[in-house]
Motif scaffolding. Structure first.
Motif, mmCIF file in Angstrom:
data_model
loop_
_atom_site.group_PDB
_atom_site.id
_atom_site.type_symbol
_atom_site.label_atom_id
_atom_site.label_comp_id
_atom_site.label_asym_id
_atom_site.label_seq_id
_atom_site.Cartn_x
_atom_site.Cartn_y
_atom_site.Cartn_z
ATOM 1 N N MET A 1 0.839 -1.196 0.000
ATOM 2 C CA MET A 1 0.000 0.000 0.000
ATOM 3 C C MET A 1 0.882 1.257 0.000
ATOM 4 O O MET A 1 1.855 1.339 0.741
ATOM 5 C CB MET A 1 -0.912 0.008 1.224
ATOM 6 N N SER A 2 0.525 2.235 -0.825
ATOM 7 C CA SER A 2 1.311 3.465 -0.936
ATOM 8 C C SER A 2 1.130 4.361 0.283
ATOM 9 O O SER A 2 0.087 4.353 0.939
ATOM 10 C CB SER A 2 0.892 4.250 -2.185
ATOM 11 N N ILE A 3 2.172 5.143 0.566
ATOM 12 C CA ILE A 3 2.090 6.192 1.580
ATOM 13 C C ILE A 3 1.561 7.443 0.885
ATOM 14 O O ILE A 3 2.155 7.950 -0.064
ATOM 15 C CB ILE A 3 3.469 6.448 2.207
ATOM 16 N N ARG A 4 0.417 7.931 1.335
ATOM 17 C CA ARG A 4 -0.310 9.007 0.674
ATOM 18 C C ARG A 4 0.137 10.360 1.226
ATOM 19 O O ARG A 4 0.097 10.597 2.424
ATOM 20 C CB ARG A 4 -1.807 8.804 0.870
ATOM 21 N N VAL A 5 0.565 11.245 0.324
ATOM 22 C CA VAL A 5 1.172 12.514 0.733
ATOM 23 C C VAL A 5 0.372 13.692 0.193
ATOM 24 O O VAL A 5 -0.030 13.721 -0.978
ATOM 25 C CB VAL A 5 2.631 12.615 0.225
ATOM 26 N N LEU A 6 0.144 14.689 1.059
ATOM 27 C CA LEU A 6 -0.453 15.965 0.667
ATOM 28 C C LEU A 6 0.659 17.002 0.626
ATOM 29 O O LEU A 6 1.376 17.199 1.612
ATOM 30 C CB LEU A 6 -1.529 16.388 1.674
ATOM 31 N N VAL A 7 0.843 17.676 -0.499
ATOM 32 C CA VAL A 7 1.893 18.680 -0.685
ATOM 33 C C VAL A 7 1.280 20.069 -0.575
ATOM 34 O O VAL A 7 0.331 20.394 -1.296
ATOM 35 C CB VAL A 7 2.590 18.503 -2.052
ATOM 36 N N VAL A 8 1.835 20.899 0.318
ATOM 37 C CA VAL A 8 1.273 22.227 0.579
ATOM 38 C C VAL A 8 2.314 23.308 0.302
ATOM 39 O O VAL A 8 3.370 23.341 0.947
ATOM 40 C CB VAL A 8 0.793 22.348 2.042
ATOM 41 N N ASP A 9 2.013 24.205 -0.645
ATOM 42 C CA ASP A 9 2.904 25.331 -0.956
ATOM 43 C C ASP A 9 2.158 26.310 -1.851
ATOM 44 O O ASP A 9 1.346 25.886 -2.684
ATOM 45 C CB ASP A 9 4.175 24.842 -1.663
ATOM 46 N N ASP A 10 2.426 27.603 -1.677
ATOM 47 C CA ASP A 10 1.739 28.582 -2.520
ATOM 48 C C ASP A 10 2.415 28.749 -3.877
ATOM 49 O O ASP A 10 1.865 29.402 -4.769
ATOM 50 C CB ASP A 10 1.635 29.935 -1.797
ATOM 51 N N SER A 11 3.577 28.165 -4.071
ATOM 52 C CA SER A 11 4.286 28.236 -5.352
ATOM 53 C C SER A 11 3.948 27.007 -6.195
ATOM 54 O O SER A 11 4.203 25.871 -5.795
ATOM 55 C CB SER A 11 5.800 28.296 -5.116
ATOM 56 N N SER A 12 3.390 27.239 -7.362
ATOM 57 C CA SER A 12 3.045 26.119 -8.242
ATOM 58 C C SER A 12 4.302 25.376 -8.694
ATOM 59 O O SER A 12 4.293 24.150 -8.852
ATOM 60 C CB SER A 12 2.266 26.611 -9.462
ATOM 61 N N PHE A 13 5.395 26.132 -8.882
ATOM 62 C CA PHE A 13 6.652 25.506 -9.291
ATOM 63 C C PHE A 13 7.143 24.546 -8.210
ATOM 64 O O PHE A 13 7.511 23.403 -8.501
ATOM 65 C CB PHE A 13 7.720 26.567 -9.553
ATOM 66 N N PHE A 14 7.116 24.980 -6.930
ATOM 67 C CA PHE A 14 7.621 24.130 -5.855
ATOM 68 C C PHE A 14 6.687 22.951 -5.609
ATOM 69 O O PHE A 14 7.157 21.844 -5.329
ATOM 70 C CB PHE A 14 7.800 24.954 -4.577
ATOM 71 N N LEU A 28 5.663 5.891 -2.436
ATOM 72 C CA LEU A 28 5.055 7.184 -2.143
ATOM 73 C C LEU A 28 4.127 7.635 -3.260
ATOM 74 O O LEU A 28 4.387 7.393 -4.440
ATOM 75 C CB LEU A 28 6.140 8.247 -1.929
ATOM 76 N N GLU A 29 3.056 8.344 -2.864
ATOM 77 C CA GLU A 29 2.090 8.846 -3.850
ATOM 78 C C GLU A 29 1.507 10.178 -3.376
ATOM 79 O O GLU A 29 0.980 10.279 -2.262
ATOM 80 C CB GLU A 29 0.947 7.839 -4.020
ATOM 81 N N VAL A 30 1.626 11.205 -4.207
ATOM 82 C CA VAL A 30 0.996 12.494 -3.904
ATOM 83 C C VAL A 30 -0.478 12.388 -4.276
ATOM 84 O O VAL A 30 -0.820 12.174 -5.431
ATOM 85 C CB VAL A 30 1.669 13.647 -4.671
ATOM 86 N N ILE A 31 -1.339 12.538 -3.265
ATOM 87 C CA ILE A 31 -2.776 12.381 -3.520
ATOM 88 C C ILE A 31 -3.449 13.711 -3.841
ATOM 89 O O ILE A 31 -4.528 13.736 -4.417
ATOM 90 C CB ILE A 31 -3.492 11.719 -2.332
ATOM 91 N N ASP A 32 -2.804 14.829 -3.460
ATOM 92 C CA ASP A 32 -3.363 16.144 -3.770
ATOM 93 C C ASP A 32 -2.350 17.204 -3.359
ATOM 94 O O ASP A 32 -1.347 16.919 -2.697
ATOM 95 C CB ASP A 32 -4.683 16.370 -3.031
ATOM 96 N N VAL A 33 -2.634 18.452 -3.753
ATOM 97 C CA VAL A 33 -1.815 19.595 -3.344
ATOM 98 C C VAL A 33 -2.742 20.652 -2.750
ATOM 99 O O VAL A 33 -3.946 20.668 -3.022
ATOM 100 C CB VAL A 33 -1.016 20.179 -4.526
ATOM 101 N N ALA A 34 -2.157 21.515 -1.910
ATOM 102 C CA ALA A 34 -2.906 22.628 -1.324
ATOM 103 C C ALA A 34 -2.100 23.903 -1.521
ATOM 104 O O ALA A 34 -0.866 23.883 -1.484
ATOM 105 C CB ALA A 34 -3.162 22.377 0.160
#
Length: 368
Positions: A1-14, A28-34
């Motif tokens: 099972m993947s480790i689900r990650v939420l990525v938070v940053d105001d820079s779209s590039f980062f 690892l798997e990015v499930i969404d961004v904020a």
């Protein structure tokens, strides 16, 4: 099972850069961004990620406030991204006190020699702190507000030193005599050290050496914060400092802290970190130096952290007759450094974090 990650940053590039690195790891798997802290809180509640990466400076809601709200509602392992500046150091320490587990510089070149090494470091940090998710959710401790004052503790805000409380019958002193305490730590160390040192009384009987893996711009701010919260004095170590009872000396980032002279008049030497050393400062270097001068008079503790730094220095201390303890697995953010010491048969006791200060003071009180 993947480790689900939420990525938070105001820079779209980062956001894109971090997401690409995380998605490049098999587990690892990015499930969404904020895009800001408010967005992060809402998505954390909705998606229940295993790990969150969090920027500090963002519009609408900053990262520190977001960490507090997430940890209060749905405790989740959080990795902060910070700038290697004085202001960045203070903000990162606020985030760690709010409940974040670890941090990395936003400029990846500050932590690695090349792109591949930086990628591996980020992936490893996410994997390591992901293991804490279950424990965080089960314990869900109340979150304390970050300290803002830099004054000495007042009667109203200082932690009552354990020396003034009734001793526990759970521990028995060994009867050994000590002249120095030495503590080494890495990931999870800032919070662990604060928890321990704030419980020491002002009349702590001998000097304390602290080795925390931290960038050079962070150690002065961290020492200042500890000094504002503790009954003992805490300072960033300087070359030539003479060791004094009741004073804790924090090794400067990017350098090595060693001792010279005799135990009765010992001085600190701060030397260049050296290119060949993986850790600057290194627990091994400081512990090994203490073993040569203080022989069997050192009470040493290896706390939470990645890797095995401290194992060989602890081995030298044990060979000299000194005492070595390790933090137990359940209370560690990362059970790497303490595990290395325990597996090698060097530590004589494995202690939960919330009992370390009590155990130290019982040992010292009964040994004098």
């Amino acid at each position: 099972m993947s480790i689900r990650v939420l990525v938070v940053d105001d820079s779209s590039f980062f956001r894109r850069r971090v997401s690409d690195i995380i998605n490049g790891a098999p587990r690892l798997e990015v499930i969404d961004v904020a895009i800001n802290g408010k967005d992060a809180v809402e998505k954390a509640l909705k998606l229940k990620p295993d790990v969150i990466t969090m920027d500090i400076e963002m519009p609408v809601m900053d990262g520190i406030t977001a960490v507090r709200e997430i940890m209060a509602a749905i405790p989740t392992p959080i990795l902060m991204f910070s700038s290697l500046t004085q202001e960045g150091a203070k903000a990162t320490l606020d985030a760690l006190e709010a409940g974040a587990l670890d941090f990395l510089p936003k400029k990846f070149e500050d932590i690695a020699r090349n792109k591949e090494e930086a990628t591996a470091q980020l992936q490893q940090r996410v994997l390591q702190i992901a293991a804490r998710r279950g424990l965080l959710r089960r314990s869900a401790p109340p979150v304390r507000a970050a300290a803002t004052t830099q004054s000495r503790p007042t009667t109203a805000n200082r932690v009552e030193p354990l020396a003034s409380r009734a001793p526990s019958s759970r521990y028995r002193a060994s009867g050994k005599s000590y002249q120095l305490t030495a503590i080494g730590t890495s990931t999870g160390g800032p919070v662990a050290l604060q928890k321990i040192l704030t419980q020491f009384p002002a009349n702590y009987p001998h000097p304390i050496l602290l080795v925390q893996h931290m960038p050079a711009t962070f150690t002065a701010a961290f020492a200042s914060r500890l000094n504002s919260l503790c009954n003992i004095t805490v300072k960033e170590a300087a070359d030539g400092d003479v060791l004094k009872p009741g004073v804790a000396y924090l090794a400067p980032g990017g350098m090595q802290m060693m001792l010279e002279g005799r135990a009765s008049n010992c001085k600190i030497r701060i030397i260049d970190g050296g290119e060949r050393m993986n850790y600057k400062p290194s627990v091994d270097v400081t512990f090994g130096s203490a073993a040569k001068i203080y022989q069997d008079k050192v009470l040493s503790i290896v706390l939470t952290g990645m890797g095995a730094d401290g194992r060989e220095g602890a081995r030298m201390l044990k060979s000299s007759g000194s005492t070595v303890w390790a933090q137990d697995e359940e209370s560690c953010v990362v059970y790497g450094m303490p595990q290395a010491v325990a597996k090698a048969g060097i530590s004589t006791e494995d202690l939960p974090l919330d009992r370390v200060a009590e155990r130290v003071l019982i040992e010292l009180k009964r040994s004098r």
